[in-house]
Design a protein around this motif. Structure first.
Motif: not given
Length: 383
Positions: A262, A271, A273-274, A276, A296, A299, A301-302
């Motif tokens: 990440v 990116n 989507r993640v 975690l 996070s 970003n 997307w995290l």
């Protein structure tokens, strides 16, 4: 052929005697026929035997995915150069491995077709490893100096090093390390940051009860120590071309390869989507959660989801449990795999799991019980 290999290997797996006998017979046969090979290996072979079985199990489980198997074997061949193993050593090992498999199996039902199947598989294994060992132009090992050692918990340390030259590993990979306190004993550790041109690398190490190397890393490592680091291994990576979003599940220091990925993704413009999920028994086991929260926050997307089995820290770690920043996911309570499975099957994701073997096994079981297709799940075999 694949079904015959799996059935025979399962019979070896089914008993502790079979598992122990395979590795013991392999090394005793190899050293009896080639006594000069013994000096290539450490005095204690416990870890070597365990790794041999793990490698065979990974290959057998993934025989349909030839690219993945060949890539893993090539990495293993390059990694074994740290022992002084060359291509010529592999051809000499073929008979010993076949003898070990046959000796661990139920002799009454061993057949000529099994001899053929295992001989072909062993030829593939050893030829691939030998070819990779003989044709790699990178160093067999890199020297590195410890520049930081931070004890985050009584049994957990973050070690930062600077290698003599940059190490070309990919975010998500792991490396074999040798420390001065335990010469000739190599252990696999996942890099917790992406590679960089300055040779900087970071490892998160938890002390294993009864272990040889991890207690020395946590308790005895000092700034200025010289380590050796071997060729990178592992296949955890985000498939950016596949179009799928990502689910990452990490427990304890198993977050290291996920964290590195990440961080690497944060340097890119676009990116997937993640999600975690970061787990531990106690909240304090989420030792790096504030770093992940900061990632996070910057970003979108995290999404980071903290999970702990217990709601409060133990009495011996009387530190307040941090609150999540506004807008971020609150900490959930429960066993990590079961908590993740409660959110659904995740059948639209590419999935990575990193942690102890027991954690990986229970998490895979929980996901598959919830409908997750097994072919979407990735985890590394040796770390």
């Amino acid at each position: 052929m694949i079904s015959r290999l799996r059935a025979s290997f399962s019979s070896i797996l089914s008993t502790e005697q079979g598992r122990t006998r395979l590795a013991t017979t392999f090394y005793s046969t190899l050293f009896a026929e080639h006594p000069e090979f013994r000096s290539l290996f450490p005095a204690a072979l416990d870890q070597q035997k365990h790794r041999l079985f793990q490698a065979l199990e990974f290959v057998i489980d993934n025989l349909e995915d030839q690219d993945r198997v060949l890539g893993f074997l090539a990495q293993l061949g390059r990694d074994h150069r740290k022992y002084g193993v060359e291509g010529r050593h592999y051809s000499a090992s073929a008979r010993a491995l076949l003898v070990a498999v046959q000796d661990s199996f139920i002799r009454a039902i061993w057949t000529p077709s099994l001899t053929t199947a295992w001989s072909e598989l062993i030829e593939l294994l050893l030829h691939t490893m030998a070819d990779a060992a003989d044709n790699d132009d990178l160093p067999a090992a890199w020297g590195a100096t410890v520049v930081g050692h931070q004890r985050l918990l009584d049994d957990l340390a973050v070690v930062r090093l600077e290698a003599d030259s940059p190490i070309p590993y990919a975010a998500g990979q792991y490396l074999s390390v040798q420390i001065p306190q335990r010469p000739r004993l190599w252990r696999y550790l996942s890099a917790a940051i992406p590679t960089n041109p300055y040779g900087q690398i970071e490892f998160h190490v938890r002390r294993v009860s009864g272990g040889w190397v991890s207690p020395a890393i946590v308790n005895e490592t000092q700034v200025g120590d010289r380590w050796l680091l071997s060729s990178p291994l592992g296949g955890l990576e985000v498939d950016r071309a596949g179009g799928r979003d990502v689910l990452m599940i990490g427990s304890g220091t198993g977050i290291a390869p996920l964290r590195a990925q990440v961080m690497d993704m944060a340097m890119k413009a676009e990116n997937p989507r993640v999600h975690l999920f970061v787990g531990g028994k106690y909240p304090c086991d989420l030792y790096d959660i504030e770093t992940l929260w900061q990632l996070s926050l910057s970003n979108p997307w995290l999404t980071v989801v903290p999970v702990s089995e217990e709601n409060e820290n133990p009495w011996w770690h009387a530190v307040p449990v941090p609150d999540e920043p506004p807008g971020l996911h609150r900490r959930l309570q429960g066993r990590l795999g079961q908590v993740v499975a409660r959110f659904g099957s995740w059948a639209d994701r590419q999935i990575q799991i990193s942690g102890s073997p027991a954690m990986i096994k229970t998490t895979v079981y929980a996901l598959q019980s919830g409908g997750t297709p097994p072919e979407l799940i990735r985890h590394d075999p040796l770390v």
